[in-house]
Design a protein around this motif. Structure first.
Motif, short mmCIF file in Angstrom:
data_model
loop_
_atom_site.label_atom_id
_atom_site.label_comp_id
_atom_site.label_asym_id
_atom_site.label_seq_id
_atom_site.Cartn_x
_atom_site.Cartn_y
_atom_site.Cartn_z
N LEU A 1 0.55 -0.84 0.06
CA LEU A 1 0.24 0.46 0.21
C LEU A 1 0.80 1.28 0.02
O LEU A 1 1.69 1.24 0.29
CB LEU A 1 -0.71 -0.23 1.24
CG LEU A 1 -2.10 -1.20 1.51
CD1 LEU A 1 -1.57 -2.16 1.83
CD2 LEU A 1 -2.59 -0.53 2.63
N PHE A 2 0.05 1.94 -1.11
CA PHE A 2 1.58 3.40 -1.35
C PHE A 2 0.36 4.67 -1.18
O PHE A 2 -0.61 4.33 -1.52
CB PHE A 2 2.20 2.92 -2.05
CG PHE A 2 3.54 2.06 -2.57
CD1 PHE A 2 4.36 2.10 -2.09
CD2 PHE A 2 3.53 0.59 -2.95
CE1 PHE A 2 5.54 1.39 -1.79
CE2 PHE A 2 3.97 0.34 -3.13
CZ PHE A 2 4.94 0.29 -2.90
N GLY A 3 1.32 6.00 -1.38
CA GLY A 3 0.85 6.97 -1.53
C GLY A 3 -0.98 7.12 -0.25
O GLY A 3 -1.10 6.73 1.06
N GLU A 4 -1.68 7.90 -0.65
CA GLU A 4 -3.60 8.29 -0.70
C GLU A 4 -4.40 6.22 0.44
O GLU A 4 -4.21 6.13 1.26
CB GLU A 4 -3.89 8.40 -1.33
CG GLU A 4 -3.95 10.11 -1.59
CD GLU A 4 -3.84 10.92 -0.32
OE1 GLU A 4 -4.46 10.92 0.69
OE2 GLU A 4 -2.37 11.60 -0.33
N VAL A 5 -3.59 5.50 -0.70
CA VAL A 5 -4.49 4.29 0.04
C VAL A 5 -3.38 3.87 1.32
O VAL A 5 -4.11 3.03 1.97
CB VAL A 5 -3.96 2.65 -0.92
CG1 VAL A 5 -4.06 1.84 -0.47
CG2 VAL A 5 -4.48 3.42 -2.25
N HIS A 6 -2.19 3.99 1.42
CA HIS A 6 -1.75 3.93 2.46
C HIS A 6 -1.37 4.66 3.46
O HIS A 6 -2.31 3.64 4.93
CB HIS A 6 -0.33 3.26 2.37
CG HIS A 6 0.63 3.90 4.04
ND1 HIS A 6 1.16 2.70 4.27
CD2 HIS A 6 0.79 5.24 4.44
CE1 HIS A 6 1.39 2.99 5.30
NE2 HIS A 6 1.78 4.76 5.27
N LYS A 7 -2.44 5.63 3.49
CA LYS A 7 -2.40 6.94 4.42
C LYS A 7 -4.09 6.76 5.09
O LYS A 7 -3.96 6.89 6.44
CB LYS A 7 -2.47 8.51 3.57
CG LYS A 7 -1.00 9.11 3.59
CD LYS A 7 -0.83 10.96 3.16
CE LYS A 7 0.38 10.94 2.36
NZ LYS A 7 0.55 12.13 1.92
N GLU A 8 -4.37 6.06 4.12
CA GLU A 8 -5.85 5.98 4.53
C GLU A 8 -6.53 4.53 5.63
O GLU A 8 -7.14 4.49 5.74
CB GLU A 8 -6.79 5.38 2.91
CG GLU A 8 -8.57 5.83 3.40
CD GLU A 8 -9.63 5.82 2.33
OE1 GLU A 8 -10.55 5.48 2.47
OE2 GLU A 8 -8.80 6.01 1.15
N HIS A 9 -5.81 3.69 5.23
CA HIS A 9 -6.12 2.11 5.17
C HIS A 9 -5.00 1.37 6.48
O HIS A 9 -5.15 0.57 7.06
CB HIS A 9 -6.47 1.57 4.11
CG HIS A 9 -6.95 1.76 3.62
ND1 HIS A 9 -8.03 1.61 4.01
CD2 HIS A 9 -7.44 2.35 2.18
CE1 HIS A 9 -9.70 2.09 2.86
NE2 HIS A 9 -8.51 2.75 1.99
N TRP A 10 -3.85 2.64 6.63
CA TRP A 10 -2.46 1.51 7.18
C TRP A 10 -3.05 0.84 8.76
O TRP A 10 -2.50 0.37 9.12
CB TRP A 10 -1.79 2.24 7.38
CG TRP A 10 -1.00 3.92 7.98
CD1 TRP A 10 -1.48 4.89 8.12
CD2 TRP A 10 -0.61 3.64 9.82
NE1 TRP A 10 -1.35 5.26 8.81
CE2 TRP A 10 -0.76 5.00 9.98
CE3 TRP A 10 0.35 2.63 9.95
CZ2 TRP A 10 -0.77 5.55 11.22
CZ3 TRP A 10 -0.15 2.90 11.57
CH2 TRP A 10 -0.66 4.14 12.01
N LYS A 11 -3.99 1.51 8.78
CA LYS A 11 -4.69 1.22 10.70
C LYS A 11 -5.54 0.40 10.88
O LYS A 11 -5.85 -0.58 11.77
CB LYS A 11 -4.77 2.26 11.25
CG LYS A 11 -3.57 3.78 12.16
CD LYS A 11 -4.67 5.10 12.72
CE LYS A 11 -3.58 5.24 13.13
NZ LYS A 11 -4.46 7.54 13.59
N THR A 12 -5.77 -0.24 9.16
CA THR A 12 -6.78 -1.19 9.85
C THR A 12 -6.62 -2.50 10.08
O THR A 12 -5.14 -3.17 10.09
CB THR A 12 -6.43 -1.84 7.43
OG1 THR A 12 -7.74 -0.32 6.80
CG2 THR A 12 -8.55 -2.93 7.68
N ASP A 13 -7.32 -2.99 10.68
CA ASP A 13 -6.93 -4.13 11.60
C ASP A 13 -6.57 -5.63 10.93
O ASP A 13 -7.28 -6.00 9.77
CB ASP A 13 -8.14 -4.32 12.39
CG ASP A 13 -7.99 -3.18 13.30
OD1 ASP A 13 -7.21 -2.82 14.80
OD2 ASP A 13 -8.97 -3.18 14.25
#
Length: 86
Positions: free
Chosen positions: A70-82
């Motif tokens: 996951l890079f860029g905006e996708v990383h920023k939006e989803h990195w905390k997903t459990d």
């Protein structure tokens, strides 16, 4: 779910490698589902940008995992997903 899946082909995550080798998936409207079975602590790329790596599995064959970067905006939006999320 039936409405969302209409005219789409379900390809199990554990079948993906084989399907990529035998079918032209660019010509098919297909979907897959996966469970986050492992998350690696966010990393920094050489350019200084942060990214995440998830290991996904369809729970059919626990030896068949797919790594999702996951890079860029996708990383920023989803990195905390459990872990354990579908």
């Amino acid at each position: 779910m039936d409405r969302k899946m209409a005219n789409r082909k379900l390809i199990r995550l554990s079948q993906l490698k084989n399907k990529l080798a035998t079918e032209n998936l660019e010509e098919i409207d297909w979907v897959t589902f996966g469970v986050i079975v492992k998350k690696v602590t966010p990393q920094s790329a050489n350019n200084g940008r942060t990214f995440s790596i998830w290991r996904l599995n369809d729970l059919r064959d626990l030896n068949q995992c797919v790594s999702l970067f996951l890079f860029g905006e996708v990383h920023k939006e989803h990195w905390k997903t459990d872990q354990g999320t579908v």
